[in-house]
Design a protein around this motif. Structure first.
Motif, PDB file in Angstrom:
ATOM      1  N   UNK A 117       0.825  -1.188  -0.070  1.00  0.00           N
ATOM      2  CA  UNK A 117      -0.020  -0.113   0.130  1.00  0.00           C
ATOM      3  C   UNK A 117       1.092   1.144  -0.142  1.00  0.00           C
ATOM      4  N   UNK A 118       0.501   2.222  -0.765  1.00  0.00           N
ATOM      5  CA  UNK A 118       1.174   3.594  -0.840  1.00  0.00           C
ATOM      6  C   UNK A 118       0.048   4.571  -0.519  1.00  0.00           C
ATOM      7  N   UNK A 119       0.306   5.415   0.526  1.00  0.00           N
ATOM      8  CA  UNK A 119      -0.751   6.490   0.950  1.00  0.00           C
ATOM      9  C   UNK A 119      -0.137   7.778   0.364  1.00  0.00           C
ATOM     10  N   UNK A 120      -1.174   8.247  -0.259  1.00  0.00           N
ATOM     11  CA  UNK A 120      -0.854   9.700  -0.786  1.00  0.00           C
ATOM     12  C   UNK A 120      -1.514  10.786   0.475  1.00  0.00           C
ATOM     13  N   UNK A 121      -1.083  11.803   0.403  1.00  0.00           N
ATOM     14  CA  UNK A 121      -1.351  13.108   1.297  1.00  0.00           C
ATOM     15  C   UNK A 121      -2.825  13.652   0.858  1.00  0.00           C
ATOM     16  N   UNK A 122      -3.497  13.784   2.046  1.00  0.00           N
ATOM     17  CA  UNK A 122      -4.935  14.045   1.747  1.00  0.00           C
ATOM     18  C   UNK A 122      -4.982  15.496   0.587  1.00  0.00           C
ATOM     19  N   UNK A 123      -5.664  15.243  -0.506  1.00  0.00           N
ATOM     20  CA  UNK A 123      -6.021  16.476  -1.343  1.00  0.00           C
ATOM     21  C   UNK A 123      -7.228  16.939  -0.994  1.00  0.00           C
ATOM     22  N   UNK A 124      -7.239  18.254  -0.678  1.00  0.00           N
ATOM     23  CA  UNK A 124      -8.318  19.103  -0.336  1.00  0.00           C
ATOM     24  C   UNK A 124      -8.969  19.790  -1.610  1.00  0.00           C
ATOM     25  N   UNK A 125     -10.302  19.637  -1.821  1.00  0.00           N
ATOM     26  CA  UNK A 125     -10.796  20.541  -2.878  1.00  0.00           C
ATOM     27  C   UNK A 125     -10.330  21.926  -3.483  1.00  0.00           C
ATOM     28  N   UNK A 126      -9.952  22.695  -2.263  1.00  0.00           N
ATOM     29  CA  UNK A 126      -9.755  24.018  -2.685  1.00  0.00           C
ATOM     30  C   UNK A 126      -8.402  24.040  -3.180  1.00  0.00           C
TER      31      UNK A 126
ATOM     32  N   UNK B 191       3.734   7.828  -7.216  1.00  0.00           N
ATOM     33  CA  UNK B 191       2.095   7.806  -7.762  1.00  0.00           C
ATOM     34  C   UNK B 191       1.736   9.224  -7.177  1.00  0.00           C
ATOM     35  N   UNK B 192       0.735   9.657  -7.959  1.00  0.00           N
ATOM     36  CA  UNK B 192       0.141  11.156  -7.847  1.00  0.00           C
ATOM     37  C   UNK B 192      -1.681  11.013  -8.213  1.00  0.00           C
ATOM     38  N   UNK B 193      -2.286  11.976  -7.690  1.00  0.00           N
ATOM     39  CA  UNK B 193      -3.571  12.262  -7.972  1.00  0.00           C
ATOM     40  C   UNK B 193      -3.394  12.766  -9.328  1.00  0.00           C
ATOM     41  N   UNK B 194      -4.359  12.665 -10.161  1.00  0.00           N
ATOM     42  CA  UNK B 194      -4.679  13.217 -11.500  1.00  0.00           C
ATOM     43  C   UNK B 194      -5.981  13.652 -11.581  1.00  0.00           C
ATOM     44  N   UNK B 195      -6.104  14.849 -12.199  1.00  0.00           N
ATOM     45  CA  UNK B 195      -7.475  15.498 -12.391  1.00  0.00           C
ATOM     46  C   UNK B 195      -7.403  16.227 -13.794  1.00  0.00           C
ATOM     47  N   UNK B 196      -8.593  15.778 -14.520  1.00  0.00           N
ATOM     48  CA  UNK B 196      -8.971  16.329 -15.753  1.00  0.00           C
ATOM     49  C   UNK B 196      -9.371  17.655 -15.850  1.00  0.00           C
ATOM     50  N   UNK B 197     -10.486  17.849 -14.877  1.00  0.00           N
ATOM     51  CA  UNK B 197     -11.322  18.849 -14.932  1.00  0.00           C
ATOM     52  C   UNK B 197     -11.503  19.289 -13.280  1.00  0.00           C
ATOM     53  N   UNK B 198     -11.104  20.102 -12.934  1.00  0.00           N
ATOM     54  CA  UNK B 198     -11.067  20.373 -11.235  1.00  0.00           C
ATOM     55  C   UNK B 198     -12.641  20.879 -10.955  1.00  0.00           C
ATOM     56  N   UNK B 199     -13.281  21.395 -12.023  1.00  0.00           N
ATOM     57  CA  UNK B 199     -14.757  21.675 -11.825  1.00  0.00           C
ATOM     58  C   UNK B 199     -15.610  20.347 -11.625  1.00  0.00           C
TER      59      UNK B 199
END
Length: 313
Positions: A185-194, A287-295
């Protein structure tokens, strides 16, 4: 006249060439280690008849370099892999009928001093011997040619006979796979919406992937990654995640190379610089988070999975 010695009935003796089959053994773990003598039921039928004039004997002609002796004194012969030798043992199905009972030293001579007829089999047994600590790459493909020679006393009713008894390789030794040292398991830091942005973010290094106690005497090793939930954008290393209640929408996980670029080799075999037995360290991955459209994202957990596979050739 009472018979006092022996001869081979070479006119009816079985003549056949068998390959070496190593599949019942693994390569011994330590230098000087051996497997065990076996012939895997590949035998040579030959009957012993009464003879007045002398004793028959059998021996082997082995056309390979001698590279040493085992701890038990058996002669070791070279193969094409410099870390692996082969030793031979010649015996009859009733060892008490011969001197010695087991011939392990070149030229592996068995003498038949018995004065009574007997029916049986010659056994050419062999074993693997480890010669060096590091076993280099390359399967066992070149082994000794072993000729079995039957020698009858002068004037015997049966002639001498020699034939190629063992030649070539049919099967390789059993392969013991590497020990895989990889995180579960690899834990990423918490990603806050803002704080979320389009693209990759909050990359975290995967603990070093290590392969230890890897086998020698194979051709190559490779590894591959499979995205267990499928890929979102495989060219960028972006993987789908778990969906459903409690899981975020629009937030994916990206597998990255050490330089932060997206990994684009899912399901493809990646060759290691394989040199033989030992330990191997894989390149760094992140590993990283990935977002296409933040909206278009929603809050929740983000979970994805990779399958890591090692391949042996």
């Amino acid at each position: 006249m009472i018979a006092t010695a022996s001869q081979f009935n070479t006119n009816s003796a079985q003549v056949v060439t068998y390959p070496h089959d190593f599949s019942g053994w693994s390569i011994p773990q330590s230098v000087g280690g051996t497997s065990w003598f076996d012939d895997w039921n590949k035998l040579y039928a030959v009957n012993i008849s009464e003879e007045d004039s002398g004793n028959a004997y059998a021996d082997l002609t082995v056309n390979a370099a001698i590279v040493g002796t085992t701890a038990d004194g058996a002669t070791i012969y070279a193969t094409n892999n410099p870390s692996i030798g082969v030793a031979y043992q010649l015996n009859y199905s009733t060892p008490s009928d011969t001197t010695p009972q087991y011939a392990t030293t070149a030229p592996h001579t068995l003498t038949f001093p018995k004065d009574s007829a007997t029916n049986g089999y010659i056994h050419i047994k062999y074993e693997l011997v480890r010669l060096t600590a590091q076993v280099p790459a390359g399967p066992i493909t070149v082994v000794p040619d072993v000729t079995l020679n039957y020698h009858n006393p002068p004037g015997s009713a049966n002639p001498d006979k020699s034939f190629l008894a063992r030649s070539g390789v049919s099967k390789q030794p059993k392969m013991t796979p590497c020990t895989i040292n990889a995180p579960t398991e690899v834990n990423l830091a918490t990603l806050y919406g803002g704080n979320a942005v389009n693209g990759a973010q909050l990359a975290t290094s995967i603990p070093t992937l290590r392969l230890t106690n890897c086998p020698g005497a194979i051709t190559s090793m490779s590894y591959k990654f499979n995205a267990m939930y499928g890929t979102h954008t495989s060219a960028e290393g972006v993987m789908n995640g778990e969906t459903g209640s409690g899981y975020a929408q629009g937030v994916f996980v990206q597998l990255q190379n050490a330089d932060g670029s997206g990994f684009n080799q899912f399901n493809n075999s990646i060759m290691l610089n394989y040199t033989g037995s030992g330990d191997y360290v894989l390149p760094e991955y992140k590993v990283a988070y990935y977002i296409d459209d933040v909206n278009s994202i929603s809050t929740g957990q983000v979970k994805s999975a990779l399958q890591f596979t090692v391949e042996y050739n």
